[in-house]
Design a protein around this motif. Structure first.
Motif, PDB file in Angstrom:
ATOM      1  N   LEU A  67     -33.444 -15.128 -55.708  1.00 46.28           N
ATOM      2  CA  LEU A  67     -34.415 -15.954 -56.428  1.00 46.28           C
ATOM      3  C   LEU A  67     -34.834 -15.276 -57.730  1.00 46.28           C
ATOM      4  N   TYR A  71     -42.905 -21.547 -51.671  1.00 46.43           N
ATOM      5  CA  TYR A  71     -43.482 -20.312 -51.143  1.00 46.43           C
ATOM      6  C   TYR A  71     -44.672 -20.578 -50.240  1.00 46.43           C
ATOM      7  N   ILE A 105     -34.653 -23.470 -53.041  1.00 46.50           N
ATOM      8  CA  ILE A 105     -35.424 -23.067 -54.220  1.00 46.50           C
ATOM      9  C   ILE A 105     -34.505 -22.516 -55.297  1.00 46.50           C
ATOM     10  N   SER A 106     -33.566 -21.657 -54.903  1.00 47.17           N
ATOM     11  CA  SER A 106     -32.628 -21.083 -55.875  1.00 47.17           C
ATOM     12  C   SER A 106     -31.778 -22.159 -56.530  1.00 47.17           C
ATOM     13  N   ILE A 147     -33.830 -23.972 -59.196  1.00 36.87           N
ATOM     14  CA  ILE A 147     -34.001 -23.157 -60.400  1.00 36.87           C
ATOM     15  C   ILE A 147     -32.724 -23.167 -61.237  1.00 36.87           C
ATOM     16  N   THR A 182     -41.131 -24.029 -56.874  1.00 39.51           N
ATOM     17  CA  THR A 182     -41.067 -22.702 -56.264  1.00 39.51           C
ATOM     18  C   THR A 182     -42.400 -22.349 -55.624  1.00 39.51           C
TER      19      THR A 182
END
Length: 834
Positions: A598, A574, A533-534, A537, A570
């Protein structure tokens, strides 16, 4: 036994009002326009004798002239108005319509909102006898407006009604005036009727509600700790079933489904899964009576499902050509309904279901040829007039010379309307991207053979590409007759070509790959999922920053996934983390350190590009962040050494003494103030980001807080790698278990009136009624409260085919059609519950 066809049912309902439609001008609102366009009802209105079919919201005085031109008799004295809104919401449009047509003596209003819905909905001032009350109120308001217009025309010496449209104001409708007035004002007779079958059938077995109708726009939740968005049901914790605080969307949905069943002569056995669905089922059961149950009707099962039980499926980019088309094509603009807060709850602006096919852009590569061999001037004038149906009449004078010829060739995606007996969209919606595009290519080839047209194009067997489709579309569009005969397949092929365009296809595949990586990482460790996810981003933020600096803004520098796209991923990450690591952190599925990285990634991305995404949680802060970024850029520019000649005076040691100390002190103070402002701004931004992550924690708790998902039998995780249902949506797993007669936790059956009577009374004497099973029904209607997508329709039919029960007729419905962009707006847009 014949299966249910919702599209045919819509058309049959229109035939039932033939006496009202004949020789009348039919006005339909925006929601009815979506419904009748998808059902193919416009030719039917003309077949039944309607003078013209016009837009209610954009009606003009020219409508009467067109209607008179289309009829051999005198001026029309009858008007039919069809709406899928509450009568008080459509009142100002109906009053303006009557005001424009001076010779009207009879006005028949058909609404899909029942009298029970009007009396139960807090937004409506009408009571249990809503239709009769509104007949009186509409006649009263028309009479008052007529008198006011007469007085104006006498005082100023202008023709009647000349300024009425401009000075028209609608006062709130009250039922106090309904006691001392008849429904007749100066010869005008008003009648209001119920017309429940205003739905949008994509196929005979799949439908949604009109996006600009009161039912779809009504809120499905109130703002509290278990709610996610006004447009989605709250989390099904089991706490809503015993409360009377039911959202207006649930009430309107219950009344609509009840009336739909009555109209289609179905006796429903109702099952529900989720809190809002349970409330809808209870309302429907309470509305039933001994008379309704005892009538001879066809039995069908109704399964109500809350959308919040599965948010991943509509958020993800599945293998569905139907979803790709609706995500790629622009939608028609919504009519401005001046939506306001009602009872503290806003109405939801659902995206229009009218997908605009850019056929003109495809055929406009050689505009001179198209113009020379195009339609006659009279037909062109007609098309330009029809195009004004969706435009603002006040601005028509400014756009007469600017209308693009290619825009006149654009059309809408055709669904159940058949060309040469082929229901194109029905066959395509149940296929994946590759199979669906190949099927469209096959239809094009058949059309070319019928027209004896040969196309020199390299065709690869088993595949369909955009150049192939475009070449065949252009060949079919060379002559007017050929184009009109094959307009359905031409528009569908153009829509498929737009979805297969390199930019659209590349972005969809990038989304799909990213979602697959998140799914794989979710099966491993939380550290790997957080890192994925990071990384998404950071990469998306960097790509947008580089694209912003690059003046050319080419596709290579822009990147495939934006920061907004990364936030949608994201959300998916989650939800997956909550299903796989429910106890990893104190407040969320990740550890403090993983979540800290994050948060820092999102903070850095926002500081570098504050306007990216137009995010709700940055409302009120975006302008300050933009000004800060511009100030930093200007300071960097000042500090950059210039190429100007060296100033000799600058080398002197303090030539002017202490003359500049005051300015230096002021500069230092301003810099200190700026640094303090930057610090405060960053703190505010971190607070906003913290609130965003608290919302993500709520999404990650869906499995543990949604009662039907706690036991895991309906969860999306697969028990072993070869499990075919592992990557399927909730509807597939649910229908599979229903047809296998497996136990489904949280599924509630709503007993009918007779069933409750047997249970409470005659059950003491051994006359109890056995609980029915959904699998025993020959017709099953699955309705998702909150919306569905094309992938779910396809997978639902796959579940029936795999069950070995070809005798079952499955009909899938939902509040609205959902795309991933729609889900982003619901979860992070203006209707989100942050």
């Amino acid at each position: 036994m014949a299966l249910i066809d919702v599209a045919i049912s819509c058309l049959n309902s229109i035939r039932e009002i033939e006496e009202d439609v004949k020789d009348a001008i039919v006005y339909i609102d925006a929601g009815c326009t979506e419904s009748f366009q998808l059902a193919g009802a416009f030719p039917l209105f003309l077949e039944l004798g309607a003078r013209a079919v016009c837009s209610l919201e954009n009606m003009t005085s020219l409508d009467a002239a067109v209607a008179d031109w289309n009829s051999k008799s005198d001026c029309a004295n009858r008007i039919v108005i069809m709406t899928c809104r509450l009568l008080n919401d459509a009142h100002r449009y109906m009053l303006r319509c009557l005001n424009t047509h001076q010779g009207v003596r009879r006005c028949s209003v058909f609404t899909s909102i029942s009298e029970g819905s009007h009396s139960a909905c807090p937004d409506s001032p009408l009571g249990p006898d809503a239709y009769r009350e509104y007949e009186t109120l509409l006649a009263q308001d028309y009479n008052e407006l007529t008198k006011k217009s007469d007085k104006t025309s006498q005082d100023k010496g202008v023709p009647k009604f000349s300024s009425a449209l401009e000075s028209l104001t609608m006062e709130p409708i009250t039922s106090d005036n309904a006691d001392n007035s008849s429904g007749d004002a100066e010869g005008l007779v008003v009648s209001v009727h119920h017309f429940p079958l205003i739905i949008c059938p994509f196929t005979p077995r799949a439908f949604v509600l009109p996006s600009q109708g009161s039912v779809a726009e009504a809120s499905l939740s109130r703002q509290h700790e278990d709610s996610l968005s006004f447009g989605l049901p709250p989390i099904s914790t089991g706490s809503m079933s015993d409360t009377d605080d039911v959202p207006p969307g649930a009430t309107l949905t219950a009344h609509f489904l009840y009336q739909l069943a009555l109209k289609m002569e179905l006796k429903l056995e109702i099952f529900s899964l989720g809190d809002v669905s349970k409330n809808v089922g209870k309302i429907m059961t309470d509305m039933s009576s001994l008379y309704d149950v005892g009538r001879r009707k066809r039995t069908a099962g109704l399964l109500l499902v809350d959308r919040t039980l599965d948010l991943i499926t509509p958020c993800c980019h599945g293998d569905s050509l139907f979803d790709r088309i609706f995500s790629s094509l622009p939608r028609a603009e919504r009519f401005s309904t001046q939506a306001q807060l009602k009872q503290g709850i806003p109405s939801i602006d659902r995206p229009s279901l009218d997908a605009q096919v850019p056929l003109g852009e495809l055929l406009n590569e050689e505009p001179s040829k198209i113009k020379d061999s195009g339609l006659p001037e009279g037909v062109e004038a007609f098309l330009r007039g029809w195009d004004s149906y969706t435009s603002d009449p006040q601005n028509e004078s400014d756009k007469k010379s600017t209308t693009n010829w290619s825009e006149l060739l654009n059309g809408s995606l055709v669904a159940t309307e058949c060309f040469r007996g082929t229901p194109y969209l029905e066959a395509m919606i149940e296929r994946r991207t590759k199979d669906g595009s190949v099927l469209v290519k096959k239809w094009l080839q058949e059309a070319l053979r019928r027209e004896n047209i040969s196309v020199n194009v390299r065709a690869r067997p088993g595949y369909a590409t955009k150049p192939e489709l475009l070449a065949m579309v252009k060949a079919l569009s060379q002559s007017q007759s050929c184009m009109l005969k094959n307009k359905g397949i031409i528009q569908l092929a153009a829509a498929t070509a737009a979805a297969l365009d390199e930019s659209q296809s590349a972005k969809w595949e990038a989304f799909s790959s990213a979602e697959m990586m998140l799914n794989v990482s979710a099966g491993d460790t939380s550290q790997g999922l957080a890192a994925q996810i990071s990384d998404l981003i950071n990469k998306s933020a960097l790509a947008e920053l580089q694209a912003k600096k690059n003046e050319k803004q080419d596709s290579s520098s822009r990147g495939l996934l934006s920061f907004r796209d990364a936030l949608l991923l994201t959300i998916v990450g989650y939800i997956l983390a909550g299903e796989n690591f429910p106890t990893a952190g104190s407040g969320g599925p990740f550890s403090w350190q993983e979540e800290h990285f994050l948060k820092e990634a999102i903070v850095d991305a926002v500081l570098e590009n504050p306007s990216a995404g137009n995010l709700k949680f940055l409302n009120g802060l975006t302008e300050e962040l933009e000004s800060r970024l511009n100030r930093l850029k200007s300071e960097d520019t000042k500090e950059t050494p210039s190429d100007d000649p060296l100033d000799i005076d600058a080398l002197d040691e303090d030539p002017w003494g202490k003359w500049g100390d005051e300015e230096d002190e002021e500069d230092n103070n301003s810099k200190a103030d700026d640094s303090y402002d930057d610090m405060q701004l960053k703190l505010d931004l971190r607070d906003r980001v913290d609130s965003f992550f608290r919302f993500l924690h709520k999404l990650s708790s869906l499995r543990t807080r949604n009662v039907p998902l706690r036991e895991g039998s309906l969860a999306s995780e697969s028990s072993f790698p070869g499990d075919p249902s592992g990557n399927k949506g909730l509807l597939y797993r649910l229908i599979t278990k229903v047809l296998s007669k497996d136990e489904i936790p949280g599924l509630e059956y709503h007993s009918s009136t007779v069933g409750r009577l047997f249970k409470s009374g005659f059950g003491r004497f051994g006359l109890g009624q056995a609980k029915p099973s959904l699998a025993d029904q020959s017709v099953i209607l699955v309705f998702v409260i909150g919306g569905i997508n094309g992938r779910e329709v396809m997978e639902s039919q796959e579940a029936v085919a795999e069950s070995g029960r070809p005798d079952i007729g499955l009909v899938t419905g939902g509040t609205t059609l959902l795309t991933p962009d729609d889900m982003f707006e619901l979860l992070l847009g203006q209707f989100s519950h942050f």
